[in-house]
Write a protein that holds these residues in place. Structure first.
Motif, PDB file in Angstrom:
ATOM      1  N   ASN A 160       1.031  -1.339   0.219  1.00 57.04           N
ATOM      2  CA  ASN A 160       0.092   0.218   0.082  1.00 57.04           C
ATOM      3  C   ASN A 160       0.943   1.320  -0.128  1.00 57.04           C
ATOM      4  O   ASN A 160       0.375   2.267  -0.731  1.00 57.04           O
ATOM      5  CB  ASN A 160      -0.873  -0.151   1.119  1.00 57.04           C
ATOM      6  N   GLN A 161       2.062   1.302   0.856  1.00 55.42           N
ATOM      7  CA  GLN A 161       2.866   2.224   0.578  1.00 55.42           C
ATOM      8  C   GLN A 161       3.407   2.510  -0.526  1.00 55.42           C
ATOM      9  O   GLN A 161       3.647   3.871  -1.061  1.00 55.42           O
ATOM     10  CB  GLN A 161       4.120   2.181   1.854  1.00 55.42           C
ATOM     11  N   VAL A 162       3.795   1.512  -1.422  1.00 53.45           N
ATOM     12  CA  VAL A 162       4.366   1.796  -2.622  1.00 53.45           C
ATOM     13  C   VAL A 162       3.181   2.282  -3.679  1.00 53.45           C
ATOM     14  O   VAL A 162       3.627   3.207  -4.369  1.00 53.45           O
ATOM     15  CB  VAL A 162       4.935   0.439  -2.841  1.00 53.45           C
ATOM     16  N   PHE A 163       2.128   1.690  -3.719  1.00 53.43           N
ATOM     17  CA  PHE A 163       1.107   2.073  -4.671  1.00 53.43           C
ATOM     18  C   PHE A 163       0.650   3.558  -4.254  1.00 53.43           C
ATOM     19  O   PHE A 163      -0.060   4.088  -5.113  1.00 53.43           O
ATOM     20  CB  PHE A 163      -0.016   0.903  -4.818  1.00 53.43           C
ATOM     21  N   GLU A 164       0.571   3.848  -3.062  1.00 58.74           N
ATOM     22  CA  GLU A 164       0.157   5.164  -2.677  1.00 58.74           C
ATOM     23  C   GLU A 164       1.098   6.488  -2.836  1.00 58.74           C
ATOM     24  O   GLU A 164       1.083   7.444  -2.509  1.00 58.74           O
ATOM     25  CB  GLU A 164      -0.531   5.235  -1.275  1.00 58.74           C
ATOM     26  N   HIS A 165       2.358   5.937  -3.010  1.00 56.31           N
ATOM     27  CA  HIS A 165       3.651   6.947  -3.264  1.00 56.31           C
ATOM     28  C   HIS A 165       2.930   7.828  -4.319  1.00 56.31           C
ATOM     29  O   HIS A 165       2.588   7.598  -5.477  1.00 56.31           O
ATOM     30  CB  HIS A 165       4.689   6.304  -3.663  1.00 56.31           C
ATOM     31  N   PRO A 166       3.095   9.180  -4.220  1.00 56.81           N
ATOM     32  CA  PRO A 166       2.713  10.102  -5.200  1.00 56.81           C
ATOM     33  C   PRO A 166       3.244   9.972  -6.480  1.00 56.81           C
ATOM     34  O   PRO A 166       2.514  10.042  -7.828  1.00 56.81           O
ATOM     35  CB  PRO A 166       3.146  11.555  -4.784  1.00 56.81           C
ATOM     36  N   ASP A 167       4.508   9.652  -6.697  1.00 57.88           N
ATOM     37  CA  ASP A 167       5.034   9.574  -8.013  1.00 57.88           C
ATOM     38  C   ASP A 167       4.846   7.959  -8.638  1.00 57.88           C
ATOM     39  O   ASP A 167       4.360   8.246  -9.792  1.00 57.88           O
ATOM     40  CB  ASP A 167       6.761   9.412  -7.819  1.00 57.88           C
ATOM     41  N   VAL A 168       4.552   6.874  -7.976  1.00 60.36           N
ATOM     42  CA  VAL A 168       3.815   5.981  -8.442  1.00 60.36           C
ATOM     43  C   VAL A 168       2.527   5.997  -8.906  1.00 60.36           C
ATOM     44  O   VAL A 168       1.906   5.622 -10.193  1.00 60.36           O
ATOM     45  CB  VAL A 168       3.807   4.643  -7.379  1.00 60.36           C
ATOM     46  N   ARG A 169       1.793   6.905  -8.133  1.00 59.24           N
ATOM     47  CA  ARG A 169       0.320   7.366  -8.755  1.00 59.24           C
ATOM     48  C   ARG A 169       0.364   8.158 -10.000  1.00 59.24           C
ATOM     49  O   ARG A 169      -0.335   8.023 -11.156  1.00 59.24           O
ATOM     50  CB  ARG A 169      -0.428   7.663  -7.672  1.00 59.24           C
ATOM     51  N   ARG A 193       7.163 -12.254   8.849  1.00 58.83           N
ATOM     52  CA  ARG A 193       6.672 -11.028   8.225  1.00 58.83           C
ATOM     53  C   ARG A 193       5.725 -11.421   6.975  1.00 58.83           C
ATOM     54  O   ARG A 193       5.315 -10.499   6.159  1.00 58.83           O
ATOM     55  CB  ARG A 193       7.720 -10.128   7.641  1.00 58.83           C
ATOM     56  N   ARG A 194       5.519 -12.874   6.707  1.00 55.52           N
ATOM     57  CA  ARG A 194       4.609 -13.371   5.963  1.00 55.52           C
ATOM     58  C   ARG A 194       4.872 -12.741   4.433  1.00 55.52           C
ATOM     59  O   ARG A 194       4.162 -12.074   3.716  1.00 55.52           O
ATOM     60  CB  ARG A 194       3.283 -12.978   6.215  1.00 55.52           C
ATOM     61  N   PRO A 195       5.980 -13.449   3.761  1.00 57.40           N
ATOM     62  CA  PRO A 195       6.406 -12.651   2.602  1.00 57.40           C
ATOM     63  C   PRO A 195       5.412 -13.281   1.449  1.00 57.40           C
ATOM     64  O   PRO A 195       5.217 -12.238   0.512  1.00 57.40           O
ATOM     65  CB  PRO A 195       7.854 -13.695   2.109  1.00 57.40           C
ATOM     66  N   ALA A 196       4.478 -14.139   1.520  1.00 55.39           N
ATOM     67  CA  ALA A 196       3.646 -14.706   0.476  1.00 55.39           C
ATOM     68  C   ALA A 196       2.537 -13.615   0.585  1.00 55.39           C
ATOM     69  O   ALA A 196       1.877 -13.017  -0.488  1.00 55.39           O
ATOM     70  CB  ALA A 196       2.741 -15.991   1.071  1.00 55.39           C
ATOM     71  N   GLU A 197       2.142 -12.978   1.833  1.00 49.27           N
ATOM     72  CA  GLU A 197       1.090 -11.866   1.574  1.00 49.27           C
ATOM     73  C   GLU A 197       1.455 -10.498   1.179  1.00 49.27           C
ATOM     74  O   GLU A 197       1.018  -9.878   0.690  1.00 49.27           O
ATOM     75  CB  GLU A 197       0.784 -11.554   3.290  1.00 49.27           C
ATOM     76  N   ILE A 198       2.899 -10.419   1.110  1.00 51.32           N
ATOM     77  CA  ILE A 198       3.378  -9.082   0.498  1.00 51.32           C
ATOM     78  C   ILE A 198       3.456  -9.277  -0.872  1.00 51.32           C
ATOM     79  O   ILE A 198       2.896  -8.281  -1.534  1.00 51.32           O
ATOM     80  CB  ILE A 198       4.933  -8.988   0.685  1.00 51.32           C
ATOM     81  N   ILE A 199       3.791 -10.496  -1.521  1.00 49.71           N
ATOM     82  CA  ILE A 199       3.531 -10.582  -3.055  1.00 49.71           C
ATOM     83  C   ILE A 199       2.009 -10.475  -3.305  1.00 49.71           C
ATOM     84  O   ILE A 199       1.583  -9.959  -4.329  1.00 49.71           O
ATOM     85  CB  ILE A 199       4.108 -11.887  -3.406  1.00 49.71           C
ATOM     86  N   ALA A 200       1.161 -10.999  -2.268  1.00 46.03           N
ATOM     87  CA  ALA A 200      -0.263 -11.133  -2.651  1.00 46.03           C
ATOM     88  C   ALA A 200      -0.801  -9.597  -2.744  1.00 46.03           C
ATOM     89  O   ALA A 200      -1.879  -9.273  -3.422  1.00 46.03           O
ATOM     90  CB  ALA A 200      -0.954 -11.888  -1.541  1.00 46.03           C
ATOM     91  N   GLY A 201      -0.121  -8.694  -1.815  1.00 44.31           N
ATOM     92  CA  GLY A 201      -0.746  -7.405  -1.844  1.00 44.31           C
ATOM     93  C   GLY A 201      -0.453  -6.522  -3.121  1.00 44.31           C
ATOM     94  O   GLY A 201      -1.190  -6.007  -3.623  1.00 44.31           O
ATOM     95  N   TYR A 202       0.790  -7.231  -3.905  1.00 43.17           N
ATOM     96  CA  TYR A 202       1.116  -6.593  -5.052  1.00 43.17           C
ATOM     97  C   TYR A 202       0.054  -7.029  -6.194  1.00 43.17           C
ATOM     98  O   TYR A 202      -0.457  -6.308  -7.254  1.00 43.17           O
ATOM     99  CB  TYR A 202       2.434  -6.626  -5.615  1.00 43.17           C
ATOM    100  N   ALA A 203      -0.120  -8.295  -6.149  1.00 43.44           N
ATOM    101  CA  ALA A 203      -1.182  -8.919  -7.041  1.00 43.44           C
ATOM    102  C   ALA A 203      -2.468  -8.430  -6.989  1.00 43.44           C
ATOM    103  O   ALA A 203      -3.118  -8.112  -8.196  1.00 43.44           O
ATOM    104  CB  ALA A 203      -1.213 -10.533  -6.881  1.00 43.44           C
ATOM    105  N   ASP A 204      -2.883  -8.000  -5.926  1.00 47.99           N
ATOM    106  CA  ASP A 204      -4.165  -7.528  -5.449  1.00 47.99           C
ATOM    107  C   ASP A 204      -4.567  -6.237  -6.116  1.00 47.99           C
ATOM    108  O   ASP A 204      -5.563  -5.659  -6.599  1.00 47.99           O
ATOM    109  CB  ASP A 204      -4.652  -7.321  -4.050  1.00 47.99           C
TER     110      ASP A 204
END
Length: 294
Positions: A160-169, A193-204
């Motif tokens: 969420n931090q990545v996708f909400e970054h102003p430059d990414v948006r 830290r649940r790496p599978a959930e991190i990747i899923a967060g991008y896929a979602d």
């Protein structure tokens, strides 16, 4: 360009430290707050393994100790780098992708994601994310004159931090397909830290027709990853990540469609030509895959 980059890095040594948490240094690993030429750094060690110049003597000392005990580590570093290039060509040329989000840019010599993609499509947009101050300084120096490639400070562990970054948006249109690169990222993330959930967060967050590119350190569980090799990787001053089984790595891509040949050693993902020499077992310790979101 490389000398200019090192000049930027040298200047940043005198910037007031700012606390940054990065996935490369979990638990008892270093948590860098500023560039320190007296402490080894994962990105710079990888650059040294590739024969690059964006590193310090302390990084080269670690590289030399690693290569003394496992000479094929340099070959594996090039295998990973070549995998990224081949995947980028496939996505830009054959899959029609013109947007790229690279969460592990590192400090390469040449053939960066944006160079490969924009050679095939001048309109391709590439956004790199990082928290490592070395990588950020390198990226900003490298991309100063490229208005279709951008480097942002964001922690890949928090999609969420990545996708909400102003430059990414600003620069990525998430109504259109995008390729997300996770090459050597979640291998530095502990199970807690649940790496599978991190990747899923991008896929979602990406639309249908998008791709996830994954490369991860591999424990083949057949005895080839000997206790000595494990010690080399995990106790090399900075640590080179968590090694996981094929089943674990494959689970990170659940719900996505694997592109042939699936999850394989990075050197086996559509190689450019026949293998001219037998591979060292060390070169089998990284798996890579490309997966499409239906």
């Amino acid at each position: 360009m490389r000398s200019h980059t090192l000049g930027v890095i040298e200047k940043l040594k005198y910037v007031r430290p700012r606390r940054v948490q990065v996935a490369d240094f979990e638990g008892n690993r270093e948590s860098p707050s500023a560039i320190d030429p007296n402490r080894p750094n994962v990105a710079r060690i990888f650059n040294a393994l590739l024969g690059g110049k964006d590193n310090y003597q302390v990084d080269r000392d670690v590289r030399d100790r690693l290569l003394e005990r496992a000479p094929a580590l340099g070959d594996l570093a090039w295998d990973v780098r070549s995998f990224v290039g081949r995947v980028t060509r496939f996505l830009a040329r054959d899959a029609g992708i013109h947007q790229f989000l690279d969460c592990a840019p590192g400090l390469s010599n040449d053939e960066n994601t944006h160079e490969v993609a924009q050679r095939l499509n001048r309109e391709a947009t590439v956004v790199y994310t990082a928290t490592d101050p070395v990588v950020i300084a390198h990226g900003r120096a490298l991309l100063a004159d490229n208005d279709r490639t951008h480097s942002v400070e964001a922690d890949f562990r928090y999609p969420n931090q990545v996708f909400e970054h102003p430059d990414v948006r600003k620069y990525l249109d998430l109504s259109e397909p995008v390729a997300v690169f996770h090459v050597g990222t979640v291998q530095y993330v502990s199970d807690t830290r649940r790496p599978a959930e991190i990747i899923a967060g991008y896929a979602d967050r990406i639309p249908s027709g998008s791709y996830i590119v994954l490369a991860h350190a591999y424990d083949p569980e057949d005895g080839s990853f000997t206790p000595e090799l494990r010690e080399i990787y995990q106790n090399s001053s900075v640590g080179l990540g968590y090694f996981r089984s094929r089943t674990e790595i494959l689970s990170y891509l659940d719900g996505l469609e694997l592109v042939e040949p699936g999850l394989v050693a990075v050197s086996d993902w559509w190689p450019d030509g026949p293998r001219l020499k037998e591979q060292d077992p060390v070169q089998r310790l990284a798996l890579g895959a490309v997966a499409r979101k239906p």
